[in-house]
Design a protein around this motif. Structure first.
Motif, PDB file in Angstrom:
ATOM      1  N   LEU A   1       6.452  12.382  -3.465  1.00  0.00           N
ATOM      2  CA  LEU A   1       7.800  11.889  -3.729  1.00  0.00           C
ATOM      3  C   LEU A   1       8.121  10.640  -2.928  1.00  0.00           C
ATOM      4  O   LEU A   1       8.834   9.746  -3.411  1.00  0.00           O
ATOM      5  CB  LEU A   1       8.822  12.985  -3.425  1.00  0.00           C
ATOM      6  N   GLN A   2       7.613  10.535  -1.712  1.00  0.00           N
ATOM      7  CA  GLN A   2       7.893   9.347  -0.906  1.00  0.00           C
ATOM      8  C   GLN A   2       7.273   8.110  -1.539  1.00  0.00           C
ATOM      9  O   GLN A   2       7.915   7.067  -1.658  1.00  0.00           O
ATOM     10  CB  GLN A   2       7.363   9.535   0.510  1.00  0.00           C
ATOM     11  N   ALA A   3       6.029   8.230  -1.966  1.00  0.00           N
ATOM     12  CA  ALA A   3       5.366   7.092  -2.602  1.00  0.00           C
ATOM     13  C   ALA A   3       6.026   6.746  -3.933  1.00  0.00           C
ATOM     14  O   ALA A   3       6.149   5.572  -4.286  1.00  0.00           O
ATOM     15  CB  ALA A   3       3.883   7.401  -2.813  1.00  0.00           C
ATOM     16  N   ALA A   4       6.455   7.761  -4.683  1.00  0.00           N
ATOM     17  CA  ALA A   4       7.083   7.514  -5.979  1.00  0.00           C
ATOM     18  C   ALA A   4       8.441   6.842  -5.827  1.00  0.00           C
ATOM     19  O   ALA A   4       8.828   5.992  -6.636  1.00  0.00           O
ATOM     20  CB  ALA A   4       7.235   8.829  -6.745  1.00  0.00           C
ATOM     21  N   ALA A   5       9.182   7.221  -4.772  1.00  0.00           N
ATOM     22  CA  ALA A   5      10.535   6.691  -4.597  1.00  0.00           C
ATOM     23  C   ALA A   5      10.543   5.291  -4.010  1.00  0.00           C
ATOM     24  O   ALA A   5      11.432   4.487  -4.327  1.00  0.00           O
ATOM     25  CB  ALA A   5      11.333   7.631  -3.700  1.00  0.00           C
ATOM     26  N   ALA A   6       9.559   4.974  -3.173  1.00  0.00           N
ATOM     27  CA  ALA A   6       9.578   3.673  -2.494  1.00  0.00           C
ATOM     28  C   ALA A   6       8.181   3.053  -2.480  1.00  0.00           C
ATOM     29  O   ALA A   6       7.557   2.891  -1.422  1.00  0.00           O
ATOM     30  CB  ALA A   6      10.103   3.833  -1.079  1.00  0.00           C
ATOM     31  N   PRO A   7       7.674   2.702  -3.663  1.00  0.00           N
ATOM     32  CA  PRO A   7       6.321   2.123  -3.701  1.00  0.00           C
ATOM     33  C   PRO A   7       6.324   0.668  -3.237  1.00  0.00           C
ATOM     34  O   PRO A   7       7.366   0.015  -3.203  1.00  0.00           O
ATOM     35  CB  PRO A   7       5.970   2.200  -5.190  1.00  0.00           C
ATOM     36  N   GLN A   8       5.158   0.182  -2.878  1.00  0.00           N
ATOM     37  CA  GLN A   8       4.998  -1.244  -2.585  1.00  0.00           C
ATOM     38  C   GLN A   8       4.745  -1.935  -3.915  1.00  0.00           C
ATOM     39  O   GLN A   8       3.684  -1.826  -4.512  1.00  0.00           O
ATOM     40  CB  GLN A   8       3.824  -1.462  -1.645  1.00  0.00           C
ATOM     41  N   LEU A   9       5.755  -2.647  -4.418  1.00  0.00           N
ATOM     42  CA  LEU A   9       5.678  -3.213  -5.764  1.00  0.00           C
ATOM     43  C   LEU A   9       4.627  -4.317  -5.849  1.00  0.00           C
ATOM     44  O   LEU A   9       4.405  -5.073  -4.898  1.00  0.00           O
ATOM     45  CB  LEU A   9       7.042  -3.756  -6.184  1.00  0.00           C
TER      46      LEU A   9
END
Length: 234
Positions: free
Chosen positions: A114-122
């Motif tokens: 969930l952390q990676a999904a919510a705040a990915p490095q675009l």
């Protein structure tokens, strides 16, 4: 219940009313379509999920979300596909699919990061959609005069927040998008996405295989319309 037993239970139910449909499904979908060499099983699963979500085929979600996971789609990738489909298949359809996916993942003991999904490095937009194709794909200039609001949200949400996410390869994003557009009958948006598909290495044979999935899971007429849109201009 295992995937095989769930399939058998479904076919037992269908056999009580439409045995001919079961025979055709076993022979041409289960045994043939999913085993053709022109498209990898993971890609077939992604295309099928996109078609089902576009058509809001909620009864099919448990079976095909399980099949996607069995075909190499991770929990994170399934989450990303459903997020991607929100703007294309509608938020309502995506929300319904996410609810079903949550249940499937819970039953299998899987979790989304969930952390990676919510705040990915675009990613950089130009690396995903080349500048020469951005207007053909997103049409921001095309719609700016008639709907400044739509142009704004296309740029800020679809272009920057959806397509720049790293959770799916660009090749898979464009394949999923074309499948959803085909299942919705929106082939007028195909040209830009077809150019993007070519840019990311998708061949006409692979796109043709995807349209066969659209036929079985979305409807033959929609698939024929989409297949016609794949043909190069004379």
């Amino acid at each position: 219940m295992t995937q095989a037993s769930a399939t058998d239970a479904l076919f037992d139910m269908l056999s009580s009313v439409a045995p001919a449909l079961v025979d055709r499904t076993r022979k041409h979908v289960v045994d043939e379509l999913w085993n053709r060499p022109g498209l990898a099983p993971r890609e077939r699963a992604l295309v099928t999920v996109a078609v089902l979500v576009a058509r809001n085929a909620t009864l099919a979600y448990p079976h095909y979300f399980n099949k996607a996971l069995d075909s190499g789609v991770s929990a994170d990738a399934l989450s990303e596909v459903l997020s991607h489909l929100g703007p294309y298949a509608s938020l309502a359809n995506a929300f319904a699919a996410i609810g079903a996916a949550r249940d499937v993942l819970h039953q299998r003991g899987l979790q989304v990061d969930l952390q990676a999904a919510a705040a990915p490095q675009l990613l950089a937009l130009d690396d995903v959609v080349p500048p020469t194709l951005q207007e053909a794909v997103f049409g921001i200039d095309e719609m700016a005069a008639s709907s400044p609001a739509l142009a704004h949200f296309t740029g800020s949400v679809l272009q920057r927040m959806i397509w720049c996410r790293p959770g799916l390869a660009a090749r898979e994003r464009v394949l999923v998008t074309l499948a959803a557009l085909a299942a919705l009958g929106q082939t007028e948006r195909f040209p830009g996405y077809l150019a993007l598909a070519t840019h990311h290495g998708l061949r006409s044979e692979q796109l043709g295989e995807a349209m066969a999935h659209v036929a079985f899971y979305g409807g033959w007429g929609l698939a024929q319309k989409a297949a016609a849109a794949l043909r190069p201009a004379p």
